[in-house]
Motif scaffolding. Structure first.
Motif, mmCIF file in Angstrom:
data_model
loop_
_atom_site.group_PDB
_atom_site.id
_atom_site.type_symbol
_atom_site.label_atom_id
_atom_site.label_comp_id
_atom_site.label_asym_id
_atom_site.label_seq_id
_atom_site.Cartn_x
_atom_site.Cartn_y
_atom_site.Cartn_z
ATOM 1 N N ASP A 219 39.820 38.647 32.468
ATOM 2 C CA ASP A 219 39.800 40.111 32.601
ATOM 3 C C ASP A 219 39.982 40.534 34.058
ATOM 4 O O ASP A 219 40.668 41.533 34.334
ATOM 5 C CB ASP A 219 38.487 40.678 32.054
ATOM 6 N N LYS A 222 43.658 40.299 34.888
ATOM 7 C CA LYS A 222 44.427 41.403 34.297
ATOM 8 C C LYS A 222 44.157 42.713 35.021
ATOM 9 O O LYS A 222 45.068 43.528 35.229
ATOM 10 C CB LYS A 222 44.087 41.528 32.811
ATOM 11 N N GLU A 223 42.887 42.950 35.409
ATOM 12 C CA GLU A 223 42.544 44.174 36.143
ATOM 13 C C GLU A 223 43.241 44.219 37.500
ATOM 14 O O GLU A 223 43.680 45.281 37.946
ATOM 15 C CB GLU A 223 41.031 44.251 36.322
ATOM 16 N N ALA A 226 46.796 45.125 37.010
ATOM 17 C CA ALA A 226 46.909 46.544 36.672
ATOM 18 C C ALA A 226 46.776 47.415 37.918
ATOM 19 O O ALA A 226 47.516 48.397 38.084
ATOM 20 C CB ALA A 226 45.849 46.921 35.639
ATOM 21 N N VAL A 232 52.235 43.038 33.114
ATOM 22 C CA VAL A 232 51.997 41.675 32.627
ATOM 23 C C VAL A 232 52.697 41.493 31.286
ATOM 24 O O VAL A 232 52.331 42.105 30.279
ATOM 25 C CB VAL A 232 50.488 41.394 32.483
ATOM 26 N N ALA A 235 50.414 36.553 29.032
ATOM 27 C CA ALA A 235 49.105 36.028 29.435
ATOM 28 C C ALA A 235 48.764 34.963 28.406
ATOM 29 O O ALA A 235 48.128 35.247 27.392
ATOM 30 C CB ALA A 235 48.057 37.128 29.488
ATOM 31 N N TYR A 291 45.683 29.318 32.406
ATOM 32 C CA TYR A 291 46.467 30.434 31.882
ATOM 33 C C TYR A 291 47.791 30.565 32.627
ATOM 34 O O TYR A 291 47.886 30.254 33.821
ATOM 35 C CB TYR A 291 45.686 31.741 32.012
ATOM 36 N N PHE A 293 50.396 33.495 33.599
ATOM 37 C CA PHE A 293 50.638 34.928 33.699
ATOM 38 C C PHE A 293 52.051 35.166 34.230
ATOM 39 O O PHE A 293 52.422 34.642 35.276
ATOM 40 C CB PHE A 293 49.644 35.588 34.659
ATOM 41 N N ALA A 295 54.338 38.380 35.297
ATOM 42 C CA ALA A 295 54.270 39.819 35.543
ATOM 43 C C ALA A 295 55.493 40.307 36.284
ATOM 44 O O ALA A 295 56.104 39.560 37.060
ATOM 45 C CB ALA A 295 53.007 40.155 36.338
#
Length: 299
Positions: A219, A222-223, A226, A232, A235, A291, A293, A295
């Motif tokens: 999280d 992702k924040e 953002a 993104v 994920a 993970y 990612f 983006a």
């Protein structure tokens, strides 16, 4: 490589490694001097993070020019969706020995700037690029991910299994975002946690990592994306695949340990690598995650 793996005398290699260490100011014995505190040269326990022998063990595990799991075919598949071509500039912030950087140039024609946090890996990686006559197309140089500045912007920024050791990820990713061109892409493959609550249960892993880890939560990642207005697109949890890569490599090493006579230095290096990756695999089954990612920065 065959002589090393079969356990023959490594006196020449040890002499060369000692000379390299002295030249770099990295000496295992005696008090630390200002010259041997180059960023990334020593692990958290005061020992050289990488040696010539450890490099050979890593390449035996993962492939020529590689220091992390997956092999060239897999790592190349990671960057294929980025649509890299010969008009694009690429920054690899986890260059290691430069295997993927050179592969990306050969496959797509792009010029790759490789950055590596460990000075010995960076030096060896640049030598590999020179031997391949790619010192301009895929140069590898040392940097400190905790304290660096970019003087240009890139179409693609890539990092694999390295940024989890950076404590201030907010500052790091602001620099990365500033270095990314409008319309550019970022691909990050890194260790994260499902939540910070799982970290106490991962102490048996975090306490043995050669560089202190600071994994952020999914999280939090992702924040951060953002806040930087990054879109993104992917994920993806790659944990199971990573465990499979590690298990396969450890099985190969274990068989060699059982069936080959290795000298003490090589056996110690192999044993240390088995312990490290064994702890990582164990952590990946207890809440640590790997993970991917992908983006995009708005154009």
């Amino acid at each position: 490589m065959v002589a090393w793996w079969e356990g023959y005398d490594l006196s020449a290699l040890k002499a060369r490694e000692k000379a390299e260490a002295e030249a770099a100011g990295v000496i295992e014995e005696g008090p630390a001097s200002p010259s041997n505190k180059a960023a990334g040269a020593l692990d958290r326990f005061g020992k050289p993070l990488w040696t010539a022998t450890r490099i050979q063990v890593a390449e035996k595990m993962w492939g020529e020019g590689l220091t992390t799991p997956g092999g060239k075919e897999y790592t190349e598949s990671l960057v294929k969706p980025l649509g890299i071509n010969n008009t694009m500039s690429v920054l690899d912030m986890s260059a290691g020995l430069g295997g993927l950087s050179r592969t990306m140039h050969r496959s797509y024609g792009a010029w790759i700037t490789g950055l590596e946090a460990n000075p010995m890996l960076a030096e060896y990686g640049m030598e590999y690029s020179k031997k391949a006559n790619l010192q301009k197309q895929a140069p590898i140089s040392h940097y400190d991910p905790n304290n660096f500045a970019m003087d240009r912007r890139y179409d693609v920024i890539f990092a694999k299994e390295t940024l989890f050791t950076v404590a201030d990820k907010g500052a790091l990713f602001r620099k990365i975002n500033d270095s990314l061109k409008p319309g550019g892409q970022m691909l990050l493959i890194d260790y994260v946690v499902t939540s910070q609550d799982v970290l106490p249960g991962l102490r048996s892993w975090s306490d043995v990592e050669p560089v202190e880890p600071f994994p952020w939560s999914i999280d939090e990642a992702k924040e951060t994306f953002a806040k930087m207005k990054l879109d993104v697109r992917i994920a993806e949890d790659s944990t199971a695949r990573q465990i499979g890569f590690i298990a396969s490599a450890l099985s190969i090493l274990q068989k060699h340990l059982e069936s080959h006579e290795l000298n003490d230095e090589t056996r110690d290096a192999v044993t240390s690598e088995v312990k490290l990756w064994g702890k990582r695999a164990e952590a990946l089954m207890k809440g640590l995650k790997l993970y991917r990612f992908h983006a995009l920065k708005p154009g």
